[in-house]
Motif scaffolding. Structure first.
Motif, short mmCIF file in Angstrom:
data_model
loop_
_atom_site.label_atom_id
_atom_site.label_comp_id
_atom_site.label_asym_id
_atom_site.label_seq_id
_atom_site.Cartn_x
_atom_site.Cartn_y
_atom_site.Cartn_z
N ILE A 125 0.84 -1.21 0.00
CA ILE A 125 0.00 0.00 0.00
C ILE A 125 0.87 1.26 0.00
CG2 ILE A 125 -1.66 1.33 1.35
CD1 ILE A 125 -2.89 -1.10 0.02
N GLN A 126 1.95 1.20 0.77
CA GLN A 126 2.86 2.35 0.82
C GLN A 126 3.46 2.64 -0.55
OE1 GLN A 126 5.96 1.89 3.78
NE2 GLN A 126 7.19 3.52 2.92
N LEU A 127 3.86 1.61 -1.28
CA LEU A 127 4.44 1.79 -2.61
C LEU A 127 3.42 2.38 -3.58
CD1 LEU A 127 6.37 -1.61 -2.93
CD2 LEU A 127 7.38 0.66 -2.59
N ALA A 128 2.17 1.92 -3.47
CA ALA A 128 1.11 2.39 -4.37
C ALA A 128 0.82 3.87 -4.15
CB ALA A 128 -0.15 1.56 -4.16
N ILE A 129 0.66 4.27 -2.90
CA ILE A 129 0.33 5.66 -2.60
C ILE A 129 1.52 6.58 -2.93
CG2 ILE A 129 -0.23 7.28 -0.74
CD1 ILE A 129 -1.95 5.11 0.50
N LYS A 130 2.73 6.09 -2.69
CA LYS A 130 3.92 6.87 -3.03
C LYS A 130 3.93 7.15 -4.54
CE LYS A 130 8.99 6.74 -2.59
NZ LYS A 130 9.40 6.73 -4.01
N HIS A 131 3.61 6.13 -5.33
CA HIS A 131 3.58 6.27 -6.78
C HIS A 131 2.55 7.32 -7.21
CE1 HIS A 131 3.42 5.28 -11.03
NE2 HIS A 131 2.14 4.94 -10.93
N LEU A 132 1.35 7.23 -6.62
CA LEU A 132 0.29 8.19 -6.97
C LEU A 132 0.66 9.60 -6.54
CD1 LEU A 132 -2.84 6.02 -6.04
CD2 LEU A 132 -2.03 6.62 -8.35
N SER A 133 1.29 9.73 -5.39
CA SER A 133 1.71 11.05 -4.90
C SER A 133 2.75 11.66 -5.83
CB SER A 133 2.28 10.93 -3.49
OG SER A 133 1.28 10.50 -2.58
#
Length: 335
Positions: free
Chosen positions: A166-174
């Motif tokens: 989840i952390q990787l996904a949100i970092k990507h979107l950010s």
């Protein structure tokens, strides 16, 4: 009718004792190379085959394990089972499958699997399996959870680091400029659903300019819930729609994107979407799905090796979660 070849026949032909024949077949490393060659030559000449059932009875082992899972048709579970079977086949272990969601799988029948007379060990992929299904005591074989687990259970757990995913996904979107990020959650009563949802809130709190009350839709990992989430997202006022949505499964992402496409919403021009699983179809979907890759084969391998170690007498309590990684494709874009 041909005569059944016995250990006595092998012993007579090889000119050794029956005890030596048994020792050679059961523990070849404990006899000399010359003796081993004599016995194996006699075995080959007579066509003798070991009675596995009888040998296992003497060892008080079945050389079998059972994998208990909630849906044998689920692609995630089937790929984990395939990896488990590969490891077990190399070690001469048979793998039985028990579908815990079948109507015929009563509490008593499920509980019956937890007997050393039936199997040498059990891998559980169903985190909702009641704990009282697992008897306690010396007659219960070793147990390992994989993928899903009961938080109150005290058994080794082979798992994916969902929080990192989840952390990787949100970092990507950010990094793409998205601040209003929504989430289609998995069922909270399952450990993956709970961990991914909790992690989404925790990571978003640490993300600059994120909404205090993000849009979250309660799903169940299915295509259908992705479709329902799409309608819920579409009904929001345009200025309140999240510009990016993190889905707790690829299936929900597929249902979400396909439904929005029918409603005239383009991914990723109008909304960026990330999945979680990296199913084989994800790279061929339109648009190709950006998703968090779960190393399902590694999960199955870890679970199998852990169980075999426990069967052989090792003591294992804690396993390090397997790290997932982000696969960037075409369903996400800069805002």
């Amino acid at each position: 009718m041909s005569k059944t070849v016995t250990v006595q026949d092998i012993a007579a032909l090889a000119k050794v004792s029956t005890a030596t024949v048994s020792r050679t077949l059961s523990h070849p490393e404990k006899v000399s190379e010359k003796t081993r060659e004599l016995v194996m030559k006699a075995v080959e000449e007579t066509g003798y085959t070991v009675n596995e059932a009888a040998r296992n009875l003497r060892k008080k082992q079945t050389d079998s394990i059972v994998v208990m899972l909630p849906n044998i048709g689920n692609e995630i579970f089937s790929s984990i089972v395939e990896a488990i079977e590969t490891v077990c086949a190399k070690n001469g272990i048979n793998v039985l499958i028990a579908d815990t969601e079948k109507a015929s799988m009563s509490h008593g029948r499920a509980r019956a699997y937890f007997s050393k007379n039936r199997v040498d060990g059990i891998i559980i992929l169903d985190g909702k399996l009641p704990l009282d299904t697992i008897p306690t005591g010396d007659k219960t074989p070793p147990v390992v959870y994989a993928g899903e687990w009961n938080i109150d259970a005290n058994y080794p757990i082979a798992s994916i680091d969902d929080a990192l995913g989840i952390q990787l996904a949100i970092k990507h979107l950010s990094e793409l400029g998205h601040t209003d990020i929504g989430h289609i959650a998995g069922p909270y009563e399952t450990t993956p659903g709970k961990v991914r949802t909790d992690s989404f809130y925790q990571v978003l709190k640490q993300t600059p300019n994120s909404p205090k009350k993000p849009w979250v839709f309660d799903g169940d990992f299915s295509l259908k819930s992705g479709k329902s989430a799409a309608h819920a997202w579409f009904q929001l006022p345009k200025n309140e729609r999240p510009t990016a949505v993190m889905c707790a499964s690829d299936a929900m992402a597929f249902g979400f994107i396909s439904t929005l496409t029918k409603l005239g919403i383009h991914t990723p021009r109008d909304v960026s979407v990330i999945g979680f699983d990296n199913l084989p179809v994800a790279e061929y979907y339109s648009p190709a799905l950006t998703t968090v890759h779960q190393p399902r084969d590694s999960l199955g391998i870890l679970a199998a090796h852990t169980l075999l170690s426990l069967i052989n007498g090792s003591s294992i309590k804690t396993l390090k979660p397997i790290e997932p990684w982000l696969v960037e494709r075409d369903s996400t874009a800069k805002i």
